[in-house]
Scaffold this motif. Structure first.
Motif, mmCIF file in Angstrom:
data_model
loop_
_atom_site.group_PDB
_atom_site.id
_atom_site.type_symbol
_atom_site.label_atom_id
_atom_site.label_comp_id
_atom_site.label_asym_id
_atom_site.label_seq_id
_atom_site.Cartn_x
_atom_site.Cartn_y
_atom_site.Cartn_z
ATOM 1 N N GLU A 148 -4.163 -6.924 -4.920
ATOM 2 C CA GLU A 148 -2.816 -6.407 -4.718
ATOM 3 C C GLU A 148 -1.880 -7.149 -5.685
ATOM 4 N N LEU B 194 1.083 -1.593 4.224
ATOM 5 C CA LEU B 194 1.193 -1.482 2.768
ATOM 6 C C LEU B 194 2.295 -0.477 2.423
ATOM 7 N N TYR C 212 5.353 -0.862 -0.084
ATOM 8 C CA TYR C 212 5.627 0.100 -1.169
ATOM 9 C C TYR C 212 7.085 0.560 -1.129
ATOM 10 N N TYR D 2 5.065 -3.474 -7.248
ATOM 11 C CA TYR D 2 3.951 -2.517 -7.314
ATOM 12 C C TYR D 2 4.173 -1.523 -8.444
ATOM 13 N N PHE E 112 -2.342 3.967 -3.098
ATOM 14 C CA PHE E 112 -3.166 2.759 -3.073
ATOM 15 C C PHE E 112 -4.494 2.976 -3.796
#
Ligand code: CA
Length: 506
Positions: free
Chosen positions: A202, A245, A249, A257, A280
């Protein structure tokens, strides 16, 4: 005839005969979190969506481990287990906060004193300065994807503020530096090189060349994608759902990201989870595609330099990762997606091409394997075993039929646990208590056992601990778990609260 030539004719054959056999080079490529489901060579729903030409090449020209497992599925401890050939409770690196002491035993030091030239390039993540390497160039902490900083002996700082910026995408830069080191090394010695990518950790960032990869595709979902947590699965906790997640985001896409603004506004929970998954999984596979490119560059370099035949090439990841199974992301659990370490090794001189091995191999076995290839005896303090014979298809008599796992960190949705995995079953106690605290941790669920029959429930979707059909099997497994826990040196609980919990729930 010149006297020197005569002497050469007489003595050269003698000297070549007397010289020890040329020892192999070892290139150990390790990525971060690049889990088996994303390699393609292990099958699964993503196999037609991954770019894996070079991983496939390694698999076709080498040996694949079908059952390699991590003994504690989290970055820092797994790396320490690889370095030492020891379980976390033996090498003292239990969790992300721990660091690896430079004066500790590690296999690279042993290779180096045994005549190998050694280097480490990329992600180290063990806190203190790397030791045993003639050369290192490592990212501070987790490192970053764009224009990475790398620290060498000259600008290392314990607080991770040292180093120099290198322009480019991290996986490409780490490979550039690895190739540079290979070109300039002392070729009179065999080499050991660790090339450690930050990818695919990540935030799963990727280079521009993959920005459109899978853009117009809907990637398939794991069968248990809609998992709703403990209430419907019988698990002892809710786990780590993708929805978390999604929150990340929404807060920082475009900053931390990759990609542009991300919104879940107006979506019901399953549709939202699907949208999170699509972002993802595409980011992850793009990031993994760049790893595959760079594995190819390393192979090409060895081929061109004429070293391919005499070099052992390994590609693995520090642990597995959830790619939407159970609706999860991240790692840490004893469940298959995070427990598994994908592993491929090529060594044309010794290994049969295209073989697959089912033996249970652990990350603590890597160090003994490397020493075995170098012709050096492993120190008694290493707990793992060389699997050189296994790789040749000759499993030693008495090879392990089960493995011990322990995850030490603790939070409500990711409780501390330990367990056993055999060829067919899995049993674990989620005791849920921090190693370093004496006060009982506040937990959402009480401690409890989980049991899975991997033949009947390969995705571990239903905790069968109370299924009467397994009563005897579970009883035997508990006994065996007690034994391997002791055998691994983790028999005595140092924390009184944990000790009491285990006794109470055993
Ligand atoms: Ca990792």
């Amino acid at each position: 005839m010149n006297i020197r030539i005569i002497l050469l004719i007489i003595f050269v054959p003698f000297f070549s005969f007397a010289q020890p056999k040329k020892r192999p080079n070892i290139l150990y490529i390790m990525s971060d979190d690049h889990t088996s489901q994303a390699w393609g060579i292990y099958g699964g729903i993503l196999k037609d969506y991954v770019k894996n030409d070079n991983i496939k090449w390694l698999a076709e020209n080498g040996v694949v481990l079908n059952n390699a497992f991590c003994t504690n599925s989290i970055c820092v401890p797994s790396r320490a287990a690889v370095m030492t050939g020891q379980y976390s409770h033996r090498n003292g690196v239990y969790d992300l906060e721990d660091s690896f002491e430079p004066d500790s035993m590690n296999f690279v030091k042993i290779l180096r004193s045994g005549g190998y030239q050694t280097a480490l390039i990329g992600k180290w993540h063990l806190g203190k300065e790397p030791s045993g390497f003639d050369y290192y160039s490592v990212t501070p902490g987790q490192g970053r994807y764009r224009d990475p900083i790398l620290m060498t002996k000259e600008n290392w700082k314990d607080d991770q503020t040292g180093g120099k910026v290198y322009k480019g995408y991290s996986t490409d830069v780490i490979t550039d530096q690895s190739i540079e080191w290979l070109k300039n090394r002392d070729s009179s010695k065999p080499f050991y090189l660790s090339t450690h990518f930050k990818a695919t950790h990540e935030p799963f960032d990727y280079p521009e060349r993959y920005a459109d990869y899978l853009e117009k595709t809907e990637v398939p979902y794991p069968a248990d994608f809609a998992d709703k947590g403990a209430a419907t699965t019988g698990r002892t906790h809710d786990g780590w759902p993708l929805d978390l997640l999604g929150t990340r985001y929404q807060q920082s896409t475009g900053k931390e990201y990759p990609g542009r603004e991300f919104s879940l506004k107006g979506l019901d929970s399953l549709t939202a989870r699907k949208k999170i998954y699509q972002k993802f999984i595409k980011d992850f596979l793009r990031c993994g595609a760049a790893v595959d490119d760079n594995i190819g560059r390393l192979i090409d370099h060895l081929r061109k330099s004429g070293e391919l035949e005499n070099t052992i090439i390994i590609y693995t990841a520090d642990q597995g990762y959830f790619l939407g199974e159970h609706g999860f992301f991240d790692k840490r659990f004893i469940y298959e997606p995070s427990l598994r370490m994908p592993f491929v090794i090529s060594y044309p001189k010794e290994l049969k091409k295209g073989n697959r091995i089912d033996d249970i191999i652990l990350n603590i076995d890597f160090a003994p394997l490397f020493l075995d290839y170098a012709g050096i005896e492993k120190p008694a303090s290493m707990q793992g075993e060389s699997f050189r014979k296994n790789l040749q298809g000759k499993t030693p008599a008495g090879w392990r039929k089960d493995m011990y796992y322990r995850y030490w960190a603790n939070e409500s949705n990711r409780p501390a646990h330990f367990g056993i995995r055999t060829e067919r079953y899995k049993l674990a106690l989620f005791y849920g208590q921090s190693r370093t605290k004496t006060q009982r941790d506040k937990m959402k669920y009480a401690p409890g056992w989980e049991f899975y029959d991997l033949r009947k429930d390969p995705h571990e979707d239903h905790n069968a601990i109370n299924d009467p059909r397994y009563k005897t099997i579970i009883k035997d497994l508990k006994k065996r778990l007690h034994e391997i826990k002791n055998e691994s040196g983790d028999g005595i609980e140092k924390n009184e609260t944990i000790k009491e919990l285990i006794e109470k729930y055993w």
